[in-house]
Write a protein that holds these residues in place. Structure first.
Motif, mmCIF file in Angstrom:
data_model
loop_
_atom_site.group_PDB
_atom_site.id
_atom_site.type_symbol
_atom_site.label_atom_id
_atom_site.label_comp_id
_atom_site.label_asym_id
_atom_site.label_seq_id
_atom_site.Cartn_x
_atom_site.Cartn_y
_atom_site.Cartn_z
ATOM 1 N N ALA A 59 0.900 -1.039 0.105
ATOM 2 C CA ALA A 59 -0.114 -0.173 -0.325
ATOM 3 C C ALA A 59 1.002 1.090 0.267
ATOM 4 O O ALA A 59 0.730 2.297 -0.706
ATOM 5 C CB ALA A 59 -0.920 -0.066 1.048
ATOM 6 N N PHE A 60 2.148 1.421 0.636
ATOM 7 C CA PHE A 60 3.001 2.561 0.251
ATOM 8 C C PHE A 60 3.714 2.049 -0.452
ATOM 9 O O PHE A 60 3.383 4.088 -1.000
ATOM 10 C CB PHE A 60 4.286 2.193 1.426
ATOM 11 C CG PHE A 60 3.714 3.091 3.237
ATOM 12 C CD1 PHE A 60 3.076 2.550 3.856
ATOM 13 C CD2 PHE A 60 5.396 3.494 3.248
ATOM 14 C CE1 PHE A 60 2.556 3.453 4.861
ATOM 15 C CE2 PHE A 60 5.138 4.310 4.465
ATOM 16 C CZ PHE A 60 3.812 4.173 5.495
ATOM 17 N N LEU A 61 4.113 1.467 -1.284
ATOM 18 C CA LEU A 61 4.855 2.017 -3.103
ATOM 19 C C LEU A 61 3.180 1.855 -4.040
ATOM 20 O O LEU A 61 3.553 2.041 -5.061
ATOM 21 C CB LEU A 61 5.041 0.922 -3.101
ATOM 22 C CG LEU A 61 6.183 0.627 -2.404
ATOM 23 C CD1 LEU A 61 7.535 -1.513 -2.814
ATOM 24 C CD2 LEU A 61 7.954 1.455 -1.788
ATOM 25 N N GLY A 62 1.941 1.997 -3.527
ATOM 26 C CA GLY A 62 1.107 2.001 -4.927
ATOM 27 C C GLY A 62 1.048 0.978 -5.641
ATOM 28 O O GLY A 62 1.124 -0.125 -5.342
ATOM 29 N N ARG A 63 -0.053 1.466 -6.947
ATOM 30 C CA ARG A 63 0.205 0.791 -7.647
ATOM 31 C C ARG A 63 1.915 0.429 -8.592
ATOM 32 O O ARG A 63 2.023 1.629 -8.420
ATOM 33 C CB ARG A 63 -0.948 1.017 -8.835
ATOM 34 C CG ARG A 63 -1.975 0.308 -8.278
ATOM 35 C CD ARG A 63 -3.693 0.529 -9.026
ATOM 36 N NE ARG A 63 -4.506 0.719 -8.180
ATOM 37 C CZ ARG A 63 -6.040 0.446 -9.472
ATOM 38 N NH1 ARG A 63 -5.019 1.059 -10.620
ATOM 39 N NH2 ARG A 63 -7.044 0.847 -8.953
ATOM 40 N N PRO A 64 2.126 -0.602 -9.084
ATOM 41 C CA PRO A 64 1.351 -1.863 -9.374
ATOM 42 C C PRO A 64 1.401 -3.005 -7.671
ATOM 43 O O PRO A 64 1.245 -3.896 -7.692
ATOM 44 C CB PRO A 64 1.491 -2.460 -10.357
ATOM 45 C CG PRO A 64 3.008 -1.974 -10.786
ATOM 46 C CD PRO A 64 2.930 -0.870 -10.240
ATOM 47 N N ALA A 65 2.544 -2.288 -6.780
ATOM 48 C CA ALA A 65 3.015 -3.066 -5.822
ATOM 49 C C ALA A 65 2.351 -3.308 -4.873
ATOM 50 O O ALA A 65 2.073 -4.780 -4.118
ATOM 51 C CB ALA A 65 3.998 -2.296 -5.172
#
Lengths: 197, 181
Positions: A59-65
């Protein structure tokens, strides 16, 4: 009174006539296997901490992570599980699991955003250790398939819980909560590595 | 009589391997276009009925659990990759799954058991498996529109992980037998 056992007799007779024991498959052990697999990751705080950390980091790294990491983890964890099942020796399982909490928790508390490929490699590497530990338990399960479905589902739900915590970063107070959780996870890892926990 | 129909209905739900394959196929079908989805569902029902009718006449399936898990693993990998698949391949996968499930859903063969009871069991199984697959494929179809189908792919990863580990366990159990023979 003499007829008090009559209904019970009928029930017993009906049960004896029921051909359920002759079915090709039975549900024996399925529910037990599923429940023991589902609860297995929840009993080990070292596992729980790392699974939640994967979700928060995603969630911290955002999409797509946010979806790549929770997808990579179970797949590579399964490969680790295969090594465990086949009895391939792998040193440092427990330290590796503890280290996963320390590294992933530290990334969160320090708000370090590694590139996706680095995050994937880290998560995959640690997933091997977690999978190995679970895989070694699989041959003892009442129903191995139900057990594996249970524990993969439980792992996924812990990731979702982590993602939910990670999503709190949209609010200033949420950032504090998410990073504090990361700190707690890292500390848990230190506790397991040093043998305090 | 009702007991046999009911046992047939519960059969796909009580065998984890069957449920896992149905889930994987349902997710995969939900990722396809409407025409592929409908054709595959129709062909699945027909193939399942055919297999269930043939089951009492054929010998028990060998290595059924291994084949089921291998199929679940392949289907779930296709779900994760989420590539548009040619209609022929989707139909082929649906037919293979239906035949495998049908041939592995053997009703008990007790002495003196009426054939009608066997077919009631088969009817229950075909109804239940078809309904489960339709429900799963519909859910997957709508979930694919949410968050670019991430949830479906994540569930695919879980299925792949579960099936891979149990496949390894089956291989490990069969290794001593293979080396002994």
């Amino acid at each position: 009174m003499p007829n008090s056992h009559k209904p019970l007799g009928w029930v017993v007779a009906l049960l004896l006539l029921t051909p359920s024991t002759a079915w090709a498959h039975t549900a024996t052990g399925t529910v037990d296997g599923f429940l023991s697999g589902f609860t297995h990751p929840l009993y080990g705080w070292d596992h729980v901490a790392a699974m939640i950390a994967v979700g928060i980091l995603g969630a911290f790294l955002g999409r797509p992570a946010i979806w790549v990491l929770p997808m990579v983890f179970p797949l590579v964890m399964a490969l680790g599980g295969v090594l465990g099942i086949l009895g391939v020796p792998l040193p440092g399982i427990e330290p590796g699991i503890a280290l996963s909490s320390i590294v992933l928790g530290s990334l969160i508390v320090l708000a370090i955003r590694p590139p996706l490929w680095v995050a994937v490699i880290l998560v995959a590497m640690f997933a091997i250790f977690h999978g190995y530990a679970h895989g070694a338990e699989l041959p003892n399960a009442a129903n191995p398939l139900a057990y594996s479905v249970g524990f993969v589902l439980s792992t996924g739900m812990l990731h979702l819980f982590g993602i939910a915590i990670g999503e709190l970063i949209r609010w200033p107070w949420g950032k504090v909560v998410a990073r504090a959780t990361g700190g707690l996870i890292a500390l848990t890892g230190v506790g397991f590595l040093t043998g305090v926990l | 009589m009702i007991s046999f129909f009911w046992q047939g209905c519960l059969h796909p739900l009580s065998v984890p391997g069957h449920l896992l394959v149905l889930l994987a196929l349902g997710l995969l079908l939900g990722q396809q276009d409407k025409f592929s989805l409908r054709s595959s569902l129709g062909l699945f029902v027909l193939s399942l009925v055919l297999a269930l009718v043939l089951t009492p006449l054929l010998p028990p399936l060998q290595y059924n659990e291994f084949i089921l898990l291998l199929l679940a693993f392949i289907l779930s990998l296709l779900v994760i990759i989420k590539l548009p698949l040619p209609l022929g391949l989707v139909l082929c996968l649906s037919v293979s799954t239906a035949l495998l499930l049908g041939l592995d859903s053997r009703a008990p063969r007790l002495p003196g058991l009426a054939v009608s009871k066997l077919y009631l069991h088969a009817l229950g199984t075909s109804l239940s498996a078809s309904l489960i697959l339709t429900l799963l494929a519909s859910l997957s179809f709508y979930l694919n529109k949410l968050l670019a189908g991430i949830a479906v792919r994540v569930i695919g990863a879980w299925i792949a992980a579960s099936s891979l580990m149990v496949l390894a366990l089956l291989i490990q159990h069969s290794l001593p037998l293979l080396t002994a023979s």
